[in-house]
Design a protein around this motif. Structure first.
Motif, PDB file in Angstrom:
ATOM      1  N   PHE A  69       7.562  -0.172   1.511  1.00 49.80           N
ATOM      2  CA  PHE A  69       6.822  -0.414   0.271  1.00 49.80           C
ATOM      3  C   PHE A  69       5.396   0.107   0.313  1.00 49.80           C
ATOM      4  CE2 PHE A  69      10.162  -3.622   0.317  1.00 49.80           C
ATOM      5  CZ  PHE A  69      10.679  -3.488  -0.965  1.00 49.80           C
ATOM      6  N   TYR A  70       4.842   0.251   1.519  1.00 51.95           N
ATOM      7  CA  TYR A  70       3.426   0.606   1.639  1.00 51.95           C
ATOM      8  C   TYR A  70       3.253   1.688   2.714  1.00 51.95           C
ATOM      9  CZ  TYR A  70       3.965  -4.265   0.166  1.00 51.95           C
ATOM     10  OH  TYR A  70       4.409  -5.421  -0.420  1.00 51.95           O
ATOM     11  N   PRO A  71       3.613   2.935   2.437  1.00 54.89           N
ATOM     12  CA  PRO A  71       3.510   3.990   3.465  1.00 54.89           C
ATOM     13  C   PRO A  71       2.091   4.093   4.027  1.00 54.89           C
ATOM     14  CG  PRO A  71       4.691   4.776   1.531  1.00 54.89           C
ATOM     15  CD  PRO A  71       4.134   3.444   1.160  1.00 54.89           C
ATOM     16  N   GLY A  72       2.015   4.093   5.351  1.00 61.27           N
ATOM     17  CA  GLY A  72       0.703   4.152   5.983  1.00 61.27           C
ATOM     18  C   GLY A  72      -0.188   2.995   5.614  1.00 61.27           C
ATOM     19  N   SER A  73       0.412   1.958   5.042  1.00 60.38           N
ATOM     20  CA  SER A  73      -0.293   0.769   4.563  1.00 60.38           C
ATOM     21  C   SER A  73      -1.337   1.101   3.493  1.00 60.38           C
ATOM     22  CB  SER A  73      -0.946  -0.004   5.711  1.00 60.38           C
ATOM     23  OG  SER A  73      -1.107  -1.358   5.357  1.00 60.38           O
TER      24      SER A  73
END
Length: 307
Positions: free
Chosen positions: A281-285
């Motif tokens: 849901f959050y690539p690389g945050s």
């Protein structure tokens, strides 16, 4: 004059990276646990990008990922980010034929019986992305080194660094799965489809993991044309052929992405067959920079959130 400007930019970037490194060390002390998620995300965004994060006026992809962490709390996300439970979830939607077989599930490294594992296998923690152990030949396999890596992985708090809320509720485990390899070089390419409002708008490929130059990330549009930007990692110098099952990947990804503001759906193509990788849901945050920056805004415009 141009050289002076370039030198100033390099100095500023070096200072920024040093400041980020210092901040990361502070984060690992646990002091930032005293901050609310909202305050922590605003502070971290400011340090990493050098600009204010205003939740009332969001434009970029990275900004909107921070909003989704705080306010998009669908309970299904918990099982979707758990790499063990996600397999059952995904199998129910697209079919079990796309799932890499799980060999065993363990609460600790002490529970792993290496004698019962096949000659080739993969061990992972279910809640993070770094604790992957690959065994290509059990006779040459360093079990003690593998145990240390997995023990460290179990201690890693995936919520801690990026405040990605689903990971607060994932019970940490280790699992073994079937070893998969696509070619003699052992470079198993990751095809990662970016879904916005249930539709795939672009993809990227992770390649050259074991090359001297290091990992590459190359973005493609839905017609498999290289997109003119990079995100944190350099893109490959070499053309990456469109996967044989690319249209099927899009079809399956959109089934999994239905009614979700943003999700990344990962696949492998191994010897012509398609396999599910993971859901993110959050690539690389939301901490990875775009070059040029305008693409952070372009991808951000594809995420619809009620602000």
């Amino acid at each position: 004059m141009a050289k002076l400007q370039t030198l100033k930019k390099l100095i500023q970037e070096d200072k920024r990276q040093l400041f980020i490194a210092i901040y990361n060390n502070i984060v690992h002390t646990g002091i930032t646990n005293l901050l609310s998620d909202r305050v922590y995300l605003k502070l971290t965004y400011r340090i990493r990008f050098g600009k204010k994060l205003c939740f009332e006026h969001l434009e970029t992809f990275n900004e909107k990922l921070q909003w989704l962490k705080l306010y998009d709390h669908n309970p299904n996300y918990i099982k979707m980010v758990d790499k063990i439970n996600a397999k059952d979830y995904v199998a129910r939607i697209i079919g079990k034929e796309y799932i890499i077989p799980t060999i065993g599930v363990y609460n600790s490294v002490e529970e792993i019986n290496f004698e019962n594992l096949p000659n080739q296998f993969v061990l992972k923690c279910n809640h993070d992305s770094g604790s992957v152990v690959i065994c290509r030949d059990k006779e040459q396999f360093d079990k003690e080194k593998a145990k240390k890596k997995l023990e460290k992985g179990l201690k890693t708090d995936a919520f801690f660094w990026g405040r990605e809320w689903p990971y607060k509720y994932v019970k940490r485990k280790i699992f073994a799965e079937k070893y998969m390899e696509d070619d003699k070089a052992g470079d198993l390419k990751d095809y990662k489809l970016m879904c916005f409002g249930g539709k795939v708008k672009c993809s990227f490929v992770v390649s050259e993991r074991f090359s001297v130059e290091g990992l590459k990330v190359t973005f493609y549009d839905i017609d498999w044309k290289v997109m003119p930007f990079e995100r944190h990692y350099p893109r490959s110098k070499y053309p990456i052929p469109k996967p044989l099952n690319y249209q099927k990947m899009i079809e399956l990804a959109e089934k999994l992405a239905n009614d979700i503001p943003f999700i990344r759906v990962d696949f492998y193509e191994i010897k012509g067959k398609l396999y599910f990788g993971e859901l993110t849901f959050y690539p690389g945050s939301g901490w990875e920079e775009f070059t040029p920056f305008e693409w952070d805004k372009i991808l951000g415009s594809w995420i619809s959130i009620p602000i």
